[in-house]
Scaffold this motif. Sequence first.
Motif, PDB file in Angstrom:
ATOM      1  N   UNK A  89      -7.993  70.682  99.844  1.00  0.00           N
ATOM      2  CA  UNK A  89      -7.549  70.857 101.224  1.00  0.00           C
ATOM      3  C   UNK A  89      -7.605  72.327 101.629  1.00  0.00           C
ATOM      4  N   UNK A  90      -7.075  73.175 100.775  1.00  0.00           N
ATOM      5  CA  UNK A  90      -6.930  74.577 101.157  1.00  0.00           C
ATOM      6  C   UNK A  90      -8.263  75.317 101.226  1.00  0.00           C
ATOM      7  N   UNK A  95      -4.759  69.757  96.164  1.00  0.00           N
ATOM      8  CA  UNK A  95      -4.282  70.905  96.937  1.00  0.00           C
ATOM      9  C   UNK A  95      -5.444  71.855  97.238  1.00  0.00           C
ATOM     10  N   UNK A 147       3.049  83.499 104.463  1.00  0.00           N
ATOM     11  CA  UNK A 147       2.890  82.193 105.106  1.00  0.00           C
ATOM     12  C   UNK A 147       4.127  81.843 105.941  1.00  0.00           C
ATOM     13  N   UNK A 148       4.891  82.856 106.314  1.00  0.00           N
ATOM     14  CA  UNK A 148       6.075  82.667 107.148  1.00  0.00           C
ATOM     15  C   UNK A 148       7.044  81.626 106.600  1.00  0.00           C
ATOM     16  N   UNK A 149       7.204  81.585 105.290  1.00  0.00           N
ATOM     17  CA  UNK A 149       8.225  80.715 104.718  1.00  0.00           C
ATOM     18  C   UNK A 149       9.492  81.533 104.466  1.00  0.00           C
ATOM     19  N   UNK A 199      -3.282  78.671 101.778  1.00  0.00           N
ATOM     20  CA  UNK A 199      -2.382  79.017 100.668  1.00  0.00           C
ATOM     21  C   UNK A 199      -2.412  77.916  99.616  1.00  0.00           C
ATOM     22  N   UNK A 200      -2.727  78.307  98.386  1.00  0.00           N
ATOM     23  CA  UNK A 200      -2.532  77.395  97.251  1.00  0.00           C
ATOM     24  C   UNK A 200      -1.175  77.783  96.689  1.00  0.00           C
ATOM     25  N   UNK A 201      -0.125  76.954  96.954  1.00  0.00           N
ATOM     26  CA  UNK A 201       1.231  77.404  96.635  1.00  0.00           C
ATOM     27  C   UNK A 201       1.536  77.313  95.146  1.00  0.00           C
ATOM     28  N   UNK A 209       6.569  70.416 102.450  1.00  0.00           N
ATOM     29  CA  UNK A 209       5.117  70.246 102.468  1.00  0.00           C
ATOM     30  C   UNK A 209       4.610  70.161 103.904  1.00  0.00           C
ATOM     31  N   UNK A 266       4.391  70.811  93.646  1.00  0.00           N
ATOM     32  CA  UNK A 266       5.066  69.556  93.944  1.00  0.00           C
ATOM     33  C   UNK A 266       5.958  69.675  95.195  1.00  0.00           C
ATOM     34  N   UNK A 267       6.441  70.875  95.503  1.00  0.00           N
ATOM     35  CA  UNK A 267       7.288  71.040  96.691  1.00  0.00           C
ATOM     36  C   UNK A 267       6.455  71.291  97.937  1.00  0.00           C
ATOM     37  N   UNK A 268       5.510  72.230  97.836  1.00  0.00           N
ATOM     38  CA  UNK A 268       4.760  72.592  99.028  1.00  0.00           C
ATOM     39  C   UNK A 268       3.365  71.985  99.070  1.00  0.00           C
ATOM     40  N   UNK A 269       2.768  71.794  97.894  1.00  0.00           N
ATOM     41  CA  UNK A 269       1.360  71.431  97.868  1.00  0.00           C
ATOM     42  C   UNK A 269       1.048  70.011  98.267  1.00  0.00           C
ATOM     43  N   UNK A 270       1.929  69.080  97.938  1.00  0.00           N
ATOM     44  CA  UNK A 270       1.604  67.674  98.168  1.00  0.00           C
ATOM     45  C   UNK A 270       2.831  66.883  98.621  1.00  0.00           C
ATOM     46  N   UNK A 292       8.071  64.498 102.284  1.00  0.00           N
ATOM     47  CA  UNK A 292       8.268  65.863 101.792  1.00  0.00           C
ATOM     48  C   UNK A 292       8.267  66.847 102.964  1.00  0.00           C
TER      49      UNK A 292
END
Lengths: 373, 520
Positions: B419-420, B416, B309-311, B341-343, A236, B347-351, A233
């Motif tokens: 970790x955060x 998530x 978060x500079x995305x 950040x807890x996004x 991620x 499913x895309x960013x978190x894990x 991913x």
Amino acid sequence: MSNRRMLVFNILRGAAAIFLALGVGFIFIVLSSDEPLNALRYLLIGPVFRIRDGVLSFNTTSFQTILAAMIPTIFTGLAVCVMFSASQFNLAGEGAVMLGGFVGALCAIYLNIPGWIHPVVCVLIGAAVSGLIMLIPALLKVKLGASELVTSLMLNYIIMFIVLHFLNYYFADRSKGATQTFSFQPTAQIPALIEGSSKLSWGFIVALIFVVIVALFMYRTKWGYAIRMIGINQPFSKYSGMKVGATIILSQVIGGILSGMGGSIEVLGRYNTYLWRELPGYGWTGITIAILAKNNPIFIPFAALFIAYLDKGCQLMSTYSDVPSEMIDIIQAAIFLFFAAEQFLAKYRQKIVVKNSRLEMENNNLSQEGRNA
Amino acid sequence: MENDNFIIQMKGISKVYPNGIAANRNVDFFVKEGEIHALMGENGAGKSTLMKILFGLEQPTEGEIIINGEEVSLTSPSDAISRGIGMVHQHFMLIPSLTVAENIVLGMAPIKKGILIDYKKAVQITEEVSQKYNLNVNPNAKVMDIPVGMKQKVEILKALVRGANILILDEPTAVLTTQETSELFKELIILKQLGYTIIFISHKLNEIKQITDRLTIMRGGKSMGVYETASTSEQEISRLMVGRDVILNVEKDKSQPTETVLKVRNLEYTNKWNKKMLDFLSFSVRQGEILGIAGVEGNGQRELVEMLFNLNTPDSGTITVNGVNIINLPQDKIRDNRVSLIPEDRMTYGIADAASIEENVISDRYTEKHFNNGPLFDMKMIHKESDKLIKNYAILCKSRKQQVKMLSGGNIQKVVVARELSSDPILIIADQPTRGIDVGSTEFIRNKLVHLSRAGAAVLLVSADLNEVMELSDSLIVLYGGKVVAYFDDTSALDDTVMGEYMLGLKHQSPEEIERVCHE
């Protein structure tokens, strides 16, 4: 528990794919041969058993030949493993093998270095040059977004013709009938592991050591970890703070280094002059092997053994029976097809997933009840 | 209700998806011929599912559909089209490399000499319908070159050419600028006068008031009733739409905010469809407080979080964390500044779904010295860390080696969160931290956030769940159209009706009141 069940499932799926593929192969053998059982005997047991006057005996030389054939493909398999793990579908392993072999050969001819250091230096230089060439698709991908699949595929032919150019115009030994370089210095030759005609060199041991090194690299270092996470991913990984661009470049350069190493070890261990005039094919085989091994370095030697065994079997079959040698292409293609098909046995896999999640939910409820009570 | 002039009658519709989510529960939906009927509700209220059923994309678990007095079963969009139903999706279903005329006749192209497409005829058809309905398009332009507003017209024409007399428009104004929106409304009124029936999906109150005749409100998969638009107040609609159902109590003592951690000043951003998503946005978050951001989705929340978060990069403005500018800072450096950040999109960013729990919880700290032993990982330390997190965050799993995708939604979110929140953050951005997860995990995550804020972290909570923002936040801002329209420094006395009015843009505070959120 569920992980073990999935592992068992994956192994069974692999075995089923192989059996189905052999089944398909057998159908073709029956169709094209007048003595299918004889042909099948050469294919399946011929590579390691000698049959004379109805007596079965182990054929050591033949077995060693199979092991020798694994040397370059273990390296290319590992290379593909690393690159595919990062979801980098780089296909330039083929060109990298040829380039590594050629550069290694030049070092073997023109450098004057004492005994066993010489081949080490040759292999390292060959590997380094192949690693550098991978910067081309890697940088194009990271800086410009060009698909590495396309650029690396094209790169193979560019490498091939550049090597041929230098071979033909600068390094050819004009006294020979065929186009080849001058002979390697004896100091550069990779010594044989077992004396004889099998060409099994120390390269085999080096290949096995690299299986361990690459496995450690992928599963026990921060770089390998980043490569795998980016492969699973990418958004991620970026959000987690990994250096995505640098890691993508790293994975492809390592792929080049491993392929180049395979090429130079093969050339210095098997021949005493450089004579590849076309792409040797080990890069392609490496892709098949990596897919068979599910991108896990530890499984690479087994997959390489399987392919080498099959290759030998087909060779014998075409020599001693009336089945054409193209059969191996059909069987290999069939295996590839069954493995690559994600949906293969998908229904059964779905059953396992559903069963697991149901169990999990039950446990979940139980533990919640426990907490409430 | 008498049946005579209803063109669509959906009775007792229920829909349960294979994963067990009930998206519609016994919904009645009646539309009169020739009206513009609004279907309103927050995201996840079940509007889209209901419309997918009407367009034949989903089959209802229970219920019947009657169109023009005839009971029908719609098993595919072509069934629906043959019954005169046309749908304009939020994301356009056009082929960018073809021209407008080619897109309009796609699948029903006029043929000449047996095999060739009669392109002239296609242009002619396009021009005819375009004139007839007063929807101006350029037939020869390629779809990729035309503006969004025109793409939408092409979609509407496509449906009309196929004989639709009932048009479903799924949030048609979400991608349009103000001018394009008012143009669209004029065109829709012409269509209505021509006798077409229009179903208008939206959660924007002012638009609904402007053009619809009646409206159906949905909440939590159920219909909250049908109302005449003219005789229903905006307050009433907002109460029905965002009213509170369950109240989960989180124990928290009064906050004692100290230093300002996050400073956002004059942030501006216009997206690629030329829509202004952030409009001179300014606010601050202090240590020891939870600042909530309330608002209907699509009012700039997502863009704001991406920039924190500079995305994504703002057009202008500044973002600083303890004085450090974080715009264009790589994510590892942002994390070095103790931002977590807890996004929203876990499913895309978190894990990484195919990786193990262990591999997921170390993704932000795997380079740290104590996890590495020379070139190799120190597996003992990594196992220790992941076991500790699994225990502290009550992640229900078989082992640390289990693949994250095998876990339930709530447990995935706990991975998530583990970790955060365990990286000693000074600023926690929690974007929809409890969306779609079970009650137990929700409670757990909310308590963790409160605990950390009381221990000195600054928490920015973004949530579409009004309950959550009101219960959890110490102070709160409402975002509408990319702007702060209200700031409340005390959430305890807030009323959800009032909140609804701010969220839907009916009210806004004075600039002086809003400026207080900058704490300067």
